[in-house]
Design a protein around this motif. Structure first.
Motif, mmCIF file in Angstrom:
data_model
loop_
_atom_site.group_PDB
_atom_site.id
_atom_site.type_symbol
_atom_site.label_atom_id
_atom_site.label_comp_id
_atom_site.label_asym_id
_atom_site.label_seq_id
_atom_site.Cartn_x
_atom_site.Cartn_y
_atom_site.Cartn_z
ATOM 1 N N VAL A 160 -58.133 80.242 65.041
ATOM 2 C CA VAL A 160 -57.133 79.537 63.809
ATOM 3 C C VAL A 160 -55.949 80.700 63.547
ATOM 4 C CG1 VAL A 160 -56.617 79.110 61.589
ATOM 5 C CG2 VAL A 160 -58.977 78.632 62.635
ATOM 6 N N ALA A 161 -56.173 81.936 63.567
ATOM 7 C CA ALA A 161 -54.967 82.835 63.271
ATOM 8 C C ALA A 161 -54.281 83.021 64.425
ATOM 9 C CB ALA A 161 -55.720 84.295 62.882
ATOM 10 N N PHE A 162 -54.746 83.040 65.519
ATOM 11 C CA PHE A 162 -53.944 83.058 66.932
ATOM 12 C C PHE A 162 -53.144 81.853 67.024
ATOM 13 C CE2 PHE A 162 -53.427 82.444 71.451
ATOM 14 C CZ PHE A 162 -52.855 83.579 71.952
ATOM 15 N N VAL A 163 -53.642 80.834 66.768
ATOM 16 C CA VAL A 163 -52.673 79.569 66.763
ATOM 17 C C VAL A 163 -51.527 79.798 65.712
ATOM 18 C CG1 VAL A 163 -52.405 77.064 66.649
ATOM 19 C CG2 VAL A 163 -54.492 78.218 67.887
ATOM 20 N N CYS A 164 -51.964 79.915 64.395
ATOM 21 C CA CYS A 164 -50.936 80.102 63.316
ATOM 22 C C CYS A 164 -49.984 81.104 63.706
ATOM 23 C CB CYS A 164 -51.665 80.475 61.905
ATOM 24 S SG CYS A 164 -52.721 79.166 61.121
ATOM 25 N N SER A 165 -50.303 82.017 64.384
ATOM 26 C CA SER A 165 -49.204 83.295 64.823
ATOM 27 C C SER A 165 -48.083 82.664 65.553
ATOM 28 C CB SER A 165 -50.143 84.369 65.511
ATOM 29 O OG SER A 165 -51.062 84.855 64.722
#
Length: 301
Positions: A160-165
């Motif tokens: 999730v954090a990777f995509v948001c980044s």
């Protein structure tokens, strides 16, 4: 030939009660559920011969108190290893290999609007970073982006954090996890750097949801919505906010037990039980066309 392991409902229930008592994020609810499962066992409610039926019955009781959809006994048609989490991991690996690493579709629509479908899961980041990074980099040149999570049933918070980044310009606090067992509090932030190009934090962004969008896919929708970064289009999501772990109870049965609680830094709460509420409600089947029309209108404006 290997002799099938006999199904012993009392053993499955006893192990499930032990896992609830030790790990479930809400200790008071765990006590209520433990009492309920023991009572139902004594009444003969679990006197069945099929593992799938036992899983269904126990899951219905586990979810009867507070509706936690992460709390369940899952049936696996293919026998799974006894190691903790192995059942879920094996099933996820099969899905990963069959879905181009969790990004089965990257498409350019009219008007320079890209669609990236993330399904069926947000797979562990050590697997998914390369295919998701490639898909998001390819879409980074679009004038607007639609992220399709309608068929996504969850996965890894790090992913999730990777995509948001890829969808933000600056390092941003996304979520905070409160873990039961050791009382640890852990913050999730977007990454300062990503492989490839970012779509960034200023171009129009839409997220598609359905009634089956679940867990980490709900977090992705909710994080971007609460930050004011994305417009969520579609149906309210399933409503599972508690991260869980899995334990094998029997070669065909796995208990999944939520072990932590998510708290969003903007809302101060999460989507447990309520689901992520879309900004633009519509049937899931119509969500892509609706988001495309919204993107075109915004770009024209």
């Amino acid at each position: 030939m290997t002799t099938p392991t006999k199904l012993v409902p009392a053993s499955v229930v006893d192990e499930t009660v032990g896992l609830l008592t030790e790990h479930y994020v809400f200790p008071e609810i765990a006590e209520q559920l433990a009492d309920l499962l023991r009572r139902r066992l004594a009444e003969g409610a679990y006197d069945v011969d099929e593992a799938a039926e036992l899983a269904r019955l126990v899951t219905a009781d586990l979810q009867s108190v507070n509706g936690d959809r992460h709390l369940r006994v899952k049936h696996h048609a293919v026998p799974v290893p006894p190691e903790q989490g192995a059942a879920t991991l094996e099933a996820m690996r099969r899905d990963f290999d069959a879905s181009l690493g969790g990004a089965p579709r990257v498409q350019l629509l009219d008007g320079g609007v890209a669609v990236v479908e993330l399904a069926p899961s947000l797979f562990p980041l050590e697997w998914a970073a390369e295919p998701l990074g490639a898909a998001l980099t390819l879409a980074s040149r679009a004038r607007a982006l639609i992220v399709d999570l309608r068929a996504n049933r969850g996965g890894d918070p790090d992913t999730v954090a990777f995509v948001c980044s890829h969808l933000l310009d600056e390092r941003t606090h996304l979520n905070t996890m409160h873990w039961r067992r050791d009382g640890r509090v852990e913050q999730s932030w977007s990454l300062p750097h990503v492989p490839g190009a970012r779509f960034g934090g200023s171009k129009p962004l839409y997220v598609l949801t359905s009634g089956t969008t679940f867990s980490a896919a709900e977090e992705l929708s909710y994080d971007l919505q609460q930050l004011g970064r994305a417009v969520v289009v579609g149906e309210p999501t399933c409503g599972g906010a508690h991260p869980c772990k899995g334990w094998t109870l029997h070669p065909h049965l796995e208990a999944t037990v939520p072990v932590g609680r998510a708290v969003n830094p903007v809302s101060g709460t999460n989507w447990e039980g309520t689901g992520v509420q879309p900004d633009v409600p519509c049937p899931a089947a119509d969500a892509l066309d609706r988001a495309h029309a919204l993107a075109l209108a915004r770009l024209a404006g």
